[in-house]
Design an enzyme around this catalytic site. Structure first.
Site, PDB file in Angstrom:
ATOM      1  N   LYS A   1      23.030  58.466  34.731  1.00  0.00           N
ATOM      2  CA  LYS A   1      23.523  59.636  33.981  1.00  0.00           C
ATOM      3  C   LYS A   1      22.471  60.100  32.985  1.00  0.00           C
ATOM      4  O   LYS A   1      22.183  61.300  32.885  1.00  0.00           O
ATOM      5  CB  LYS A   1      24.843  59.287  33.271  1.00  0.00           C
ATOM      6  CG  LYS A   1      26.006  59.124  34.256  1.00  0.00           C
ATOM      7  CD  LYS A   1      27.240  58.495  33.651  1.00  0.00           C
ATOM      8  CE  LYS A   1      28.298  58.273  34.740  1.00  0.00           C
ATOM      9  NZ  LYS A   1      29.500  57.592  34.262  1.00  0.00           N
TER      10      LYS A   1
ATOM     11  N   GLN B   1      31.416  54.733  28.943  1.00  0.00           N
ATOM     12  CA  GLN B   1      31.439  54.213  30.311  1.00  0.00           C
ATOM     13  C   GLN B   1      32.601  53.235  30.480  1.00  0.00           C
ATOM     14  O   GLN B   1      32.740  52.290  29.710  1.00  0.00           O
ATOM     15  CB  GLN B   1      30.093  53.526  30.625  1.00  0.00           C
ATOM     16  CG  GLN B   1      29.976  53.024  32.055  1.00  0.00           C
ATOM     17  CD  GLN B   1      30.021  54.148  33.081  1.00  0.00           C
ATOM     18  OE1 GLN B   1      29.366  55.169  32.936  1.00  0.00           O
ATOM     19  NE2 GLN B   1      30.813  53.968  34.138  1.00  0.00           N
TER      20      GLN B   1
ATOM     21  N   ASP C   1      33.984  63.769  30.306  1.00  0.00           N
ATOM     22  CA  ASP C   1      34.658  63.165  31.463  1.00  0.00           C
ATOM     23  C   ASP C   1      35.963  63.893  31.798  1.00  0.00           C
ATOM     24  O   ASP C   1      36.526  63.712  32.871  1.00  0.00           O
ATOM     25  CB  ASP C   1      34.987  61.692  31.149  1.00  0.00           C
ATOM     26  CG  ASP C   1      34.024  60.730  31.841  1.00  0.00           C
ATOM     27  OD1 ASP C   1      33.402  61.134  32.843  1.00  0.00           O
ATOM     28  OD2 ASP C   1      33.914  59.579  31.386  1.00  0.00           O
TER      29      ASP C   1
END
Ligand code: NDP
Length: 284
Positions: free
Chosen positions: A52, A96, A119
């Site tokens: 990422k 994460q 997200d």
């Protein structure tokens, strides 16, 4: 049968975004920033976080990664998130998952400012998605829709079956397909005669987490098949939820694993970061 290469589609979309960053920088005086928080040393998570951060820098954004030890307390993590929420130079915050067991994931997701929730997991974004309001759409579902649309097969009026009903993949994918006017069925572990259900699907999305579960005899001839699954076999091979070998000859379009939904998820994360950046800048 045609392969939907998430890798190639991603490369194109990332090029487009890379071309967009300089004009954003010129307009707003800085580049978008993605900040990723990793707690602990889960090797898969470490690898996702690296990918990422690398993708963000490769397209010309800035990226910061905060790595915290496994024993970090929930309070410490929440405090860090509060600080990043207030930090004007941070546009997107991604924690994460999974987190260590002693940390409540829901609490952590709730703590992220919904405007920086790249997200798309914050309850405000989830509610807005289901109400049909502007929101940040979760990356993997958003990537699935881009992949389906890349085939040129229209979604409106088609029968779509999503196998899996998780909050991060199955449910949002189903809602996005509904928004595109598909007739949507959501299948799950209690679905009776799964094959009979999936064989009806013009568009089939598998998000189960069971290696090679969807076999060719469960696929409608000509269907668009999107394989979200990422499963590591004992021999080290990475496979999807779809048995590519038997499903590919039946499908009209099919996404591979690896090189399918995986890279698209990261590409959509980049899109969401740009969206968060622009929205915040415009609202200043
Ligand atoms: P979850 O474990 O949260 O959900 C799995 C879903 O599959 C559940 O709804 C479950 O049903 C359903 N299911 C389980 N067994 C069966 C069965 N035998 N028949 C029908 N349905 C079944 O997984 P996620 O949604 O988080 O992830 C799914 C897969 O996608 C995983 O392999 C994951 O690694 C991968 N993934 C990939 C991403 C990417 O970037 N490519 C991103 C996120 C996930 P029930 O609700 O009844 O238990």
């Amino acid at each position: 049968m045609n392969i939907i290469s998430g890798k190639e589609l991603s490369a194109r979309l990332r090029e487009e975004m890379a071309a967009q960053i300089p004009s954003l920088e010129e307009k707003y005086g800085r580049k978008p920033n993605l900040t990723v928080i990793l707690v602990g040393e889960n090797p898969a998570s470490q690898s996702y976080v690296r990918s990422k951060a690398k993708a963000a820098v490769a397209i010309g954004m800035t990226s910061s990664t905060v790595t915290l030890p496994e024993q970090t307390s929930e309070a410490e993590l929440l405090e860090l998130i509060a600080k990043l929420n207030e930090d004007d130079a941070v546009d997107g915050i991604l924690v994460q998952l999974p987190l260590p067991k002693h940390i409540d994931e829901d609490k952590v997701i709730d703590a992220i400012s919904y405007e920086k929730d790249v997200d798309g997991f914050h309850p405000m974004n989830v509610a807005a998605l289901w109400l049909g309001q502007p929101c940040i759409v979760p990356c993997t579902p958003k990537g699935c829709i881009e992949m389906i649309e890349s085939t040129g097969v229209g979604i409106a009026g088609k029968k779509a079956v999503v196998v899996g009903r998780s909050n991060i993949v199955g449910k949002p994918v189903a809602k996005l397909l509904l928004d595109k006017n598909a007739t949507v069925t959501i299948a799950h572990s209690r679905t009776a005669d799964l094959g009979a259900v999936t064989r009806e699907a013009d568009i089939l999305v598998a998000a189960v987490g069971r290696p090679l579960m969807i076999t060719g005899d469960m696929v409608k001839p000509g269907a668009v098949v999107i394989d979200v699954g990422i499963n590591r076999l004992e021999d080290g091979r990475l496979v999807g939820d779809v048995d590519f070998e038997s499903a590919a000859p039946v499908a009209g379009y099919i996404s591979p694993v690896p090189g399918g939904v995986g890279p698209m998820t990261i590409t959509m994360l980049m899109k969401n970061t740009i969206q968060c950046f622009e929205t915040r800048m415009q609202n200043k």
